[in-house]
Design an enzyme around this catalytic site. Structure first.
Site, PDB file in Angstrom:
ATOM      1  CG  HIS A  90      -1.947  -1.065   1.233  1.00 41.11           C
ATOM      2  ND1 HIS A  90      -3.031  -1.077   0.387  1.00 41.11           N
ATOM      3  CD2 HIS A  90      -2.041  -2.192   1.979  1.00 41.11           C
ATOM      4  CE1 HIS A  90      -3.759  -2.155   0.618  1.00 41.11           C
ATOM      5  NE2 HIS A  90      -3.180  -2.852   1.579  1.00 41.11           N
ATOM      6  CG  HIS A 115       2.636   5.446   6.302  1.00 48.82           C
ATOM      7  ND1 HIS A 115       2.352   5.330   7.640  1.00 48.82           N
ATOM      8  CD2 HIS A 115       1.557   6.087   5.763  1.00 48.82           C
ATOM      9  CE1 HIS A 115       1.179   5.854   7.908  1.00 48.82           C
ATOM     10  NE2 HIS A 115       0.663   6.339   6.778  1.00 48.82           N
ATOM     11  CG  HIS A 117      -0.621   8.577   2.381  1.00 51.87           C
ATOM     12  ND1 HIS A 117      -1.424   7.472   2.168  1.00 51.87           N
ATOM     13  CD2 HIS A 117      -0.320   8.574   3.696  1.00 51.87           C
ATOM     14  CE1 HIS A 117      -1.598   6.835   3.310  1.00 51.87           C
ATOM     15  NE2 HIS A 117      -0.939   7.480   4.260  1.00 51.87           N
ATOM     16  CG  HIS A 134       0.658  10.212   7.382  1.00 51.33           C
ATOM     17  ND1 HIS A 134      -0.449   9.572   6.861  1.00 51.33           N
ATOM     18  CD2 HIS A 134       0.480  11.531   7.119  1.00 51.33           C
ATOM     19  CE1 HIS A 134      -1.255  10.477   6.308  1.00 51.33           C
ATOM     20  NE2 HIS A 134      -0.708  11.657   6.467  1.00 51.33           N
ATOM     21  CB  THR A 201      -5.762   8.177   6.206  1.00 55.35           C
ATOM     22  OG1 THR A 201      -4.433   7.666   6.014  1.00 55.35           O
ATOM     23  CG2 THR A 201      -5.718   9.450   7.035  1.00 55.35           C
ATOM     24  CB  THR A 202      -5.255   2.744   5.797  1.00 52.43           C
ATOM     25  OG1 THR A 202      -4.624   2.601   7.084  1.00 52.43           O
ATOM     26  CG2 THR A 202      -4.358   3.581   4.888  1.00 52.43           C
TER      27      THR A 202
END
Length: 251
Positions: A90, A115, A117, A134, A201-202
């Site tokens: 992801h 991680h 995005h 993040h 957010t996941t």
């Protein structure tokens, strides 16, 4: 699943809803950022994900008209290296050993992972950025605090450049991170921030996150953004309704 059970589940996943301790995607219903398993369907994919569709404090959001406030300073004490790096299917994630902390008021949080995005998940006044980092922290109580760093295309950033140059091209187990990757290099000079209560957010979109989005973006090379985009051209959840939540801004 109630708030307490969600916290316990998160603790069991080392605060990472994307991966298990080994770095592989967590078991459960497959989810993605598009199609039948995309964000609009997350809440229907698994009973544990119901907050994704019915939650009232979902993240990310478009930060509009924040309220200037006397917020405590972010006291970051991070190591100069990461422990491991993983392509978890992801995103690209870096994991950290014990010792790196965030102190916010009277609460101390441990840095667990970082991680990325693309594009940024949070918007500022309707504008998004090329990417967003993040930094996920966890307190002894299980409470989460995530420091969000907005990333704009511009001058090269040595830390992000090293991450892109050494990130695994395919999903798989975590590997040792390059010793030159210093997470402090992904911070702007000033640590002013926006603060609000929100969610992961996941999936499972648990509403257990204290969001601390830095108001000053950093610059990264367009070529490095393009390098990340070869693996993940789009892995950002759309902005969610604010539902009259106040967003505070440090003065």
């Amino acid at each position: 699943m109630d708030r307490r059970n969600l916290l316990k589940a998160l603790a069991g996943l080392a605060v990472c809803p994307l991966c298990s301790a080994t770095g592989f995607a967590a078991e459960g219903a497959h989810w993605s950022y598009e199609g039948d398993a995309g964000p609009a369907k997350w809440g229907d994919l698994d009973a544990a994900n119901k907050a994704c569709s019915i939650g009232s404090q979902q993240s990310p959001i478009d930060i509009i008209a924040p309220v200037k406030s006397q917020l405590p300073p972010l006291k970051l004490s991070w190591a100069k290296t990461a422990d491991s790096i993983v392509n978890n299917g992801h995103t690209i994630q870096l994991n950290f050993s014990e010792g790196s902390t965030l102190k916010l008021g009277d609460t101390t949080y441990k840095l667990v992972q970082l991680h990325f995005h693309r594009p940024s998940e949070h918007l500022i006044g309707g504008m998004n950025f090329a990417m967003e980092a993040h930094f996920v922290h966890r307190a002894e109580s299980g409470a989460l605090a995530v420091v969000g760093v907005l990333m704009a295309e511009g001058k090269a950033n040595a830390t992000f450049g090293k991450i892109v140059a050494t990130m695994p091209a395919k999903e798989g187990p975590a590997v040792k991170a390059d010793a030159a990757i210093n997470p402090n290099g992904l911070l702007p000079a000033k640590l002013g921030y926006y603060r609000y209560s929100g969610s992961l957010t996941t999936p499972p979109c648990a509403e257990v996150v204290e969001w601390l989005v830095l108001s000053d973006p950093i610059q990264v090379a367009a070529s490095d953004v393009a390098g990340f985009a070869k693996l993940y051209p789009m892995n950002a959840r759309p902005a969610q309704k604010s539902n009259r939540r106040y967003v505070l801004q440090s003065s």
